[in-house]
Scaffold this motif. Structure first.
Motif, mmCIF file in Angstrom:
data_model
loop_
_atom_site.group_PDB
_atom_site.id
_atom_site.type_symbol
_atom_site.label_atom_id
_atom_site.label_comp_id
_atom_site.label_asym_id
_atom_site.label_seq_id
_atom_site.Cartn_x
_atom_site.Cartn_y
_atom_site.Cartn_z
ATOM 1 N N LEU A 90 1.246 15.283 6.101
ATOM 2 C CA LEU A 90 1.329 13.951 5.503
ATOM 3 C C LEU A 90 0.891 12.867 6.485
ATOM 4 C CD1 LEU A 90 4.561 14.168 3.329
ATOM 5 C CD2 LEU A 90 2.172 14.521 2.661
ATOM 6 N N ALA A 91 1.229 13.024 7.745
ATOM 7 C CA ALA A 91 0.758 12.074 8.763
ATOM 8 C C ALA A 91 -0.766 12.128 8.860
ATOM 9 C CB ALA A 91 1.397 12.370 10.116
ATOM 10 N N GLU A 92 -1.322 13.327 8.824
ATOM 11 C CA GLU A 92 -2.780 13.469 8.885
ATOM 12 C C GLU A 92 -3.431 12.893 7.634
ATOM 13 O OE1 GLU A 92 -6.631 14.586 10.314
ATOM 14 O OE2 GLU A 92 -4.756 13.891 11.160
ATOM 15 N N LEU A 93 -2.846 13.118 6.477
ATOM 16 C CA LEU A 93 -3.371 12.561 5.231
ATOM 17 C C LEU A 93 -3.353 11.036 5.291
ATOM 18 C CD1 LEU A 93 -4.461 13.560 2.496
ATOM 19 C CD2 LEU A 93 -2.124 13.399 1.624
ATOM 20 N N ARG A 94 -2.280 10.472 5.806
ATOM 21 C CA ARG A 94 -2.175 9.014 5.935
ATOM 22 C C ARG A 94 -3.247 8.492 6.897
ATOM 23 N NH1 ARG A 94 2.616 9.044 6.025
ATOM 24 N NH2 ARG A 94 3.115 8.178 4.019
ATOM 25 N N ARG A 95 -3.470 9.199 8.002
ATOM 26 C CA ARG A 95 -4.513 8.791 8.956
ATOM 27 C C ARG A 95 -5.878 8.794 8.300
ATOM 28 N NH1 ARG A 95 -8.455 10.546 12.139
ATOM 29 N NH2 ARG A 95 -8.353 12.667 11.351
ATOM 30 N N LEU A 96 -6.160 9.841 7.529
ATOM 31 C CA LEU A 96 -7.454 9.930 6.835
ATOM 32 C C LEU A 96 -7.608 8.836 5.786
ATOM 33 C CD1 LEU A 96 -7.739 13.799 6.410
ATOM 34 C CD2 LEU A 96 -8.992 12.338 8.028
ATOM 35 N N LEU A 97 -6.547 8.518 5.085
ATOM 36 C CA LEU A 97 -6.588 7.445 4.088
ATOM 37 C C LEU A 97 -6.880 6.112 4.764
ATOM 38 C CD1 LEU A 97 -6.235 6.503 1.159
ATOM 39 C CD2 LEU A 97 -3.766 6.357 1.591
ATOM 40 N N HIS A 98 -6.235 5.864 5.892
ATOM 41 C CA HIS A 98 -6.473 4.629 6.646
ATOM 42 C C HIS A 98 -7.942 4.562 7.106
ATOM 43 C CE1 HIS A 98 -5.368 1.176 9.099
ATOM 44 N NE2 HIS A 98 -6.086 1.715 10.064
ATOM 45 N N LEU A 99 -8.450 5.670 7.594
ATOM 46 C CA LEU A 99 -9.842 5.720 8.041
ATOM 47 C C LEU A 99 -10.796 5.499 6.875
ATOM 48 C CD1 LEU A 99 -11.620 6.145 10.510
ATOM 49 C CD2 LEU A 99 -11.558 8.599 10.038
ATOM 50 N N GLN A 100 -10.498 6.093 5.733
ATOM 51 C CA GLN A 100 -11.353 5.881 4.559
ATOM 52 C C GLN A 100 -11.383 4.401 4.188
ATOM 53 O OE1 GLN A 100 -10.883 8.366 1.026
ATOM 54 N NE2 GLN A 100 -11.393 6.623 -0.262
ATOM 55 N N ARG A 101 -10.251 3.747 4.266
ATOM 56 C CA ARG A 101 -10.198 2.325 3.928
ATOM 57 C C ARG A 101 -11.017 1.492 4.914
ATOM 58 N NH1 ARG A 101 -3.970 2.388 1.801
ATOM 59 N NH2 ARG A 101 -4.529 3.037 -0.311
#
Length: 186
Positions: A90-101
């Motif tokens: 979940l931390a990695e998913l959140r990091r990827l979401l932030h990067l996508q944004r």
């Protein structure tokens, strides 16, 4: 389930996971902050806090599509992120979401630049670079835009920072004029 959503899971540790997901989603949505991806992340966090998957933590994914399917379905995908194997997915998913944004800000900058809205484009590029300062590509394209506009006094310090962090971007800069992506100005 509720209005406009349902929560689903398999192999959960206990039967408290689903209600926790639904409550977290509703609370996140009611807060008026964030968007669908944020609300879904809140539901995933609640699922984990309530016991999560019986098998432990390993993977997670997040997919958000438009409510209406466009003629080209791939254009309707807003978020499609996967973490296949991580100790804290979940931390990695959140990091990827932030990067996508951050990259979405850069893409917005590109679109604004194409529409001739220079200052708004530069604001979008700055926002992208601020969101992910560890990604050299984001300020690089901001500096390219500034240089192409003849604003070298603003571009050169950004280029210097990018090249100091990742020297290969200097080679990318040299390749842009022959490709027609930057005025040829030595």
């Amino acid at each position: 389930s509720g209005e406009g959503f349902s929560v689903q899971a398999n192999m959960m540790l206990n039967d408290g996971v689903w209600p926790a997901m639904a409550a977290a989603y509703r609370a996140a949505q009611a807060s008026g902050q964030g968007d669908l991806a944020d609300w879904m992340m809140a539901a995933l966090d609640a699922a984990q806090a309530a016991g999560g998957d019986l098998r432990g933590r390993q993977s997670a994914c997040l997919k958000v599509v438009r409510g209406q399917t466009p003629a080209k379905p791939w254009q309707g995908v807003l978020v499609d992120l996967r973490v296949e194997d991580a100790s804290d997915p979940l931390a990695e998913l959140r990091r990827l979401l932030h990067l996508q944004r951050a990259y979405e800000h850069m893409n917005t900058g590109d679109a604004l630049l194409g529409a001739g809205e220079i200052e708004q484009a530069l604001q979008a590029y700055r926002a992208a670079a601020q969101m992910a300062p560890h990604v050299a590509e984001l300020p690089f394209w901001q500096a390219v835009t500034l240089a192409d506009l003849g604003r070298l006094e603003e571009a050169l310090p950004i280029f210097a920072q990018v090249f100091a962090a990742e020297p290969q971007w200097a080679e990318m800069l040299r390749r842009l004029p022959p490709a027609g992506l930057l005025r040829d100005d030595p």
